[in-house]
Design an enzyme around this catalytic site. Sequence first.
Site, PDB file in Angstrom:
ATOM      1  N   ASP A  99      45.963  43.680  44.057  1.00  0.00           N
ATOM      2  CA  ASP A  99      44.723  43.901  43.304  1.00  0.00           C
ATOM      3  C   ASP A  99      45.182  45.013  42.230  1.00  0.00           C
ATOM      4  O   ASP A  99      45.428  46.353  42.899  1.00  0.00           O
ATOM      5  CB  ASP A  99      43.481  44.445  44.173  1.00  0.00           C
ATOM      6  CG  ASP A  99      42.072  44.175  43.500  1.00  0.00           C
ATOM      7  OD1 ASP A  99      41.116  43.832  44.178  1.00  0.00           O
ATOM      8  OD2 ASP A  99      41.942  44.656  42.204  1.00  0.00           O
ATOM      9  N   ASP A 200      41.639  44.241  37.947  1.00  0.00           N
ATOM     10  CA  ASP A 200      40.144  44.862  38.091  1.00  0.00           C
ATOM     11  C   ASP A 200      39.413  45.065  37.029  1.00  0.00           C
ATOM     12  O   ASP A 200      40.103  45.791  35.828  1.00  0.00           O
ATOM     13  CB  ASP A 200      40.428  46.089  38.995  1.00  0.00           C
ATOM     14  CG  ASP A 200      39.107  46.874  39.344  1.00  0.00           C
ATOM     15  OD1 ASP A 200      38.293  46.054  40.150  1.00  0.00           O
ATOM     16  OD2 ASP A 200      38.609  47.871  38.796  1.00  0.00           O
ATOM     17  N   GLU A 282      39.394  40.011  36.779  1.00  0.00           N
ATOM     18  CA  GLU A 282      37.797  40.257  37.054  1.00  0.00           C
ATOM     19  C   GLU A 282      37.211  40.495  36.011  1.00  0.00           C
ATOM     20  O   GLU A 282      37.449  41.518  35.299  1.00  0.00           O
ATOM     21  CB  GLU A 282      37.582  41.306  38.130  1.00  0.00           C
ATOM     22  CG  GLU A 282      36.221  41.459  38.800  1.00  0.00           C
ATOM     23  CD  GLU A 282      35.960  42.878  38.899  1.00  0.00           C
ATOM     24  OE1 GLU A 282      36.493  43.827  38.657  1.00  0.00           O
ATOM     25  OE2 GLU A 282      34.595  42.958  39.585  1.00  0.00           O
ATOM     26  N   HIS A 353      33.735  41.374  47.965  1.00  0.00           N
ATOM     27  CA  HIS A 353      33.638  42.794  48.423  1.00  0.00           C
ATOM     28  C   HIS A 353      32.572  43.635  47.615  1.00  0.00           C
ATOM     29  O   HIS A 353      32.295  44.698  47.879  1.00  0.00           O
ATOM     30  CB  HIS A 353      34.945  43.546  48.687  1.00  0.00           C
ATOM     31  CG  HIS A 353      35.497  43.889  47.131  1.00  0.00           C
ATOM     32  ND1 HIS A 353      35.754  42.868  46.302  1.00  0.00           N
ATOM     33  CD2 HIS A 353      35.759  45.174  46.582  1.00  0.00           C
ATOM     34  CE1 HIS A 353      36.090  43.202  45.251  1.00  0.00           C
ATOM     35  NE2 HIS A 353      35.998  44.770  45.376  1.00  0.00           N
ATOM     36  N   ASP A 354      31.934  43.216  46.550  1.00  0.00           N
ATOM     37  CA  ASP A 354      30.921  43.793  45.742  1.00  0.00           C
ATOM     38  C   ASP A 354      29.610  43.366  45.637  1.00  0.00           C
ATOM     39  O   ASP A 354      28.678  43.637  45.110  1.00  0.00           O
ATOM     40  CB  ASP A 354      31.242  43.739  44.351  1.00  0.00           C
ATOM     41  CG  ASP A 354      32.751  44.467  43.813  1.00  0.00           C
ATOM     42  OD1 ASP A 354      33.429  44.088  42.890  1.00  0.00           O
ATOM     43  OD2 ASP A 354      33.039  45.399  44.678  1.00  0.00           O
TER      44      ASP A 354
HETATM   45  O1  TEU Z   1      33.983  45.629  40.130  1.00  0.00           O
HETATM   46  C1  TEU Z   1      33.656  45.775  39.064  1.00  0.00           C
HETATM   47  C2  TEU Z   1      32.333  45.209  39.055  1.00  0.00           C
HETATM   48  O2  TEU Z   1      31.824  44.184  38.348  1.00  0.00           O
HETATM   49  C3  TEU Z   1      31.369  45.647  39.951  1.00  0.00           C
HETATM   50  O3  TEU Z   1      31.487  47.045  40.583  1.00  0.00           O
HETATM   51  C4  TEU Z   1      29.939  46.113  39.187  1.00  0.00           C
HETATM   52  O4  TEU Z   1      30.167  46.508  37.911  1.00  0.00           O
HETATM   53  C5  TEU Z   1      29.240  46.947  39.658  1.00  0.00           C
HETATM   54  O5  TEU Z   1      28.995  46.608  41.176  1.00  0.00           O
HETATM   55  C6  TEU Z   1      28.040  47.401  39.078  1.00  0.00           C
HETATM   56  O6  TEU Z   1      27.026  46.507  39.403  1.00  0.00           O
HETATM   57  C7  TEU Z   1      35.372  46.184  40.313  1.00  0.00           C
HETATM   58  C8  TEU Z   1      35.832  46.239  42.100  1.00  0.00           C
HETATM   59  O7  TEU Z   1      35.667  44.864  42.106  1.00  0.00           O
HETATM   60  C9  TEU Z   1      34.806  47.195  42.443  1.00  0.00           C
HETATM   61  O8  TEU Z   1      35.199  47.081  43.858  1.00  0.00           O
HETATM   62  C10 TEU Z   1      35.198  48.650  41.909  1.00  0.00           C
HETATM   63  O9  TEU Z   1      34.137  49.464  42.364  1.00  0.00           O
HETATM   64  C11 TEU Z   1      35.084  48.611  40.330  1.00  0.00           C
HETATM   65  O10 TEU Z   1      35.726  47.444  39.856  1.00  0.00           O
HETATM   66  C12 TEU Z   1      35.738  49.936  39.676  1.00  0.00           C
HETATM   67  O11 TEU Z   1      37.098  49.680  40.078  1.00  0.00           O
END
Ligand code: TEU
Length: 573
Positions: A99, A200, A282, A353-354
């Site tokens: 990642d 990311d 992403e 994971h989000d």
């Molecule tokens: O996620 C970005 C993202 O789309 C989500 O974090 C979303 O923007 C946020 O939850 C608000 O709704 C990536 C990673 O997957 C995430 O785990 C990181 O926290 C983020 O980027 C920053 O690196």
Amino acid sequence: PDPVPWWQEAVFYQIYPRSFADSDGDGIGDLRGIISRLDHLADLGVDCVWLSPIFDSPNQDMGYDVRDYRAVMEEMGTLEDLDELIRGCHERGMRIILDLVVNHTSDQHAWFQEALLDPDGPYGDYYFLERGDPKTPPNNWTSFFSGPAWRWFPEAGRWALHLFADGQMDLRWDNPDVRREVADIVGWWLERGIDGFRLDVINYISKPEGLPDGNAFVGALMGFVGVEHYFYGPRLGEFLRGLRRDGFTRDRPPASTPRRRLDDGSLGDPLPPDPVGVMVGETPGVGVQLGRLLSGGGRDQLDLIFNFDVLDTPGHTRWDDYVYDPEYLKRFYRTYLSELSPNDWIAVFLDNHDNPRMLSKLAGGAERDPAVRTAVGKLLATVQLTMRGTPFLYQGQELAAVNQGFEHIDQLRDVESVNRHAELLAEGVGPRALWRQILAGSRDHARVPMRWTREGGFGDAVAWLEGRDEAPGFSAAEQVPDPASVYAWHRDLIALRRHHRALTLGDLTWVRPEVKGYLAYERSLDGERFLIETNLSPKQRRRPKLTGRIVPVLGGPRESTMRPWEAIVSRID
Ligand code: TEU
């Protein structure tokens, strides 16, 4: 059909290393834990593993704040462990991608520390360091993790931009030195034997000159001010083509290429190394058409992107305590696929994971009944693994993992949830409404430890984030041996895909789309035809009559009624 890129036929499996398996008893998952569980992944039949960040990090955002791109986070192990993990995947016929978080670095990264010491020096230009009045940030942009997107550093007399947490400092990609550094990092890892990266928030990397204020109306609509300026910035295509050319186009050492997995499950000779490491972007906020510009064939930018519009029924965000409308699942894929050209290829994901677990979003609490949990788990697997595109499973989906019964903010660890809780509390939101929102949307639902055994099996210590789902029957030890389990359904479907290209590269034709609550489609290639049918409702329903000799291969028998949430995969002879 002529040979296609491996990632069009592959099943990807995302591991959140912090919560997968803990080998050294510190309560935090690690690389040796993953190595000890590679046979689980090989048995499931996945083709490529994606590890959420494992690089050295202070873990303000659990690894998405990188301090050293060429070192492994000490809680997770060593570079040698990672080399062993890479070999372990390749020896099992699996590829592995990491990642890459390069929209920003940790504020503890050496580059940022250098920048603070000498803001006018070379590293000062790696970031957005702006002069100004300590009381007035350079613009009105807000952070995704609450508060302004600017942090004042008195020692440097500068504001620094952070779209995410205040320790995640945005890199200035307009600076060719930054682009060269990132290309070197990518090349260093590809030469170490990995097969590519998930990138990311890679669509955020190009910010417009002058960093103009965000439109207040758009900000209110999006929940974050300024997004319209950077979610598809002016030089994004240029930066991505450059990264592909200078970073991803590398030879890999022949020793590290994965071995071909044969039909009987045994392993053949090493696969030909790819000239380009796979680039999975992403891309939050990018719709279908901009997504095609980023990942369309022949555009030399990304190979696959994640389109987030599937995650929530329109009019809702994950912070709403609502039940996902299953009809939207059908509408989303019909719309998405209808807007693509033959040159386009999509990633198909439902969990990561989000986000909270899609199974819980769809079942709306009814998953407390193990029969409902099993049926919905199988239905989602069926859609994801037979849809036309590359499936990205997230750890636990194969075990029908669900949202967690958190009861208090102290049980959560995610910086996004903790900051949002504090922000809403300060805004005077009542405790019940506040907790309902945090519980609905917290990313920690999907970050609790994998359930390997009835008692847990993650590791000996108290985990960094405690899971709260102890429903019997849904640990790997209970699911793997059971032919009727959600795990077996995933494994059998993945095996079916491997033996029938109609399910991966075949055409997709919708079947009786006008019938509400019935999501059905045909996948066909070179005369081989499969019928996929799902009952998108918790109620028993009549099954539409169809022509042709239909023979169930997964699920069934095919009766005139469909059980709640029933899924069936059939062959049409
Ligand atoms: O996620 C970005 C993202 O789309 C989500 O974090 C979303 O923007 C946020 O939850 C608000 O709704 C990536 C990673 O997957 C995430 O785990 C990181 O926290 C983020 O980027 C920053 O690196």
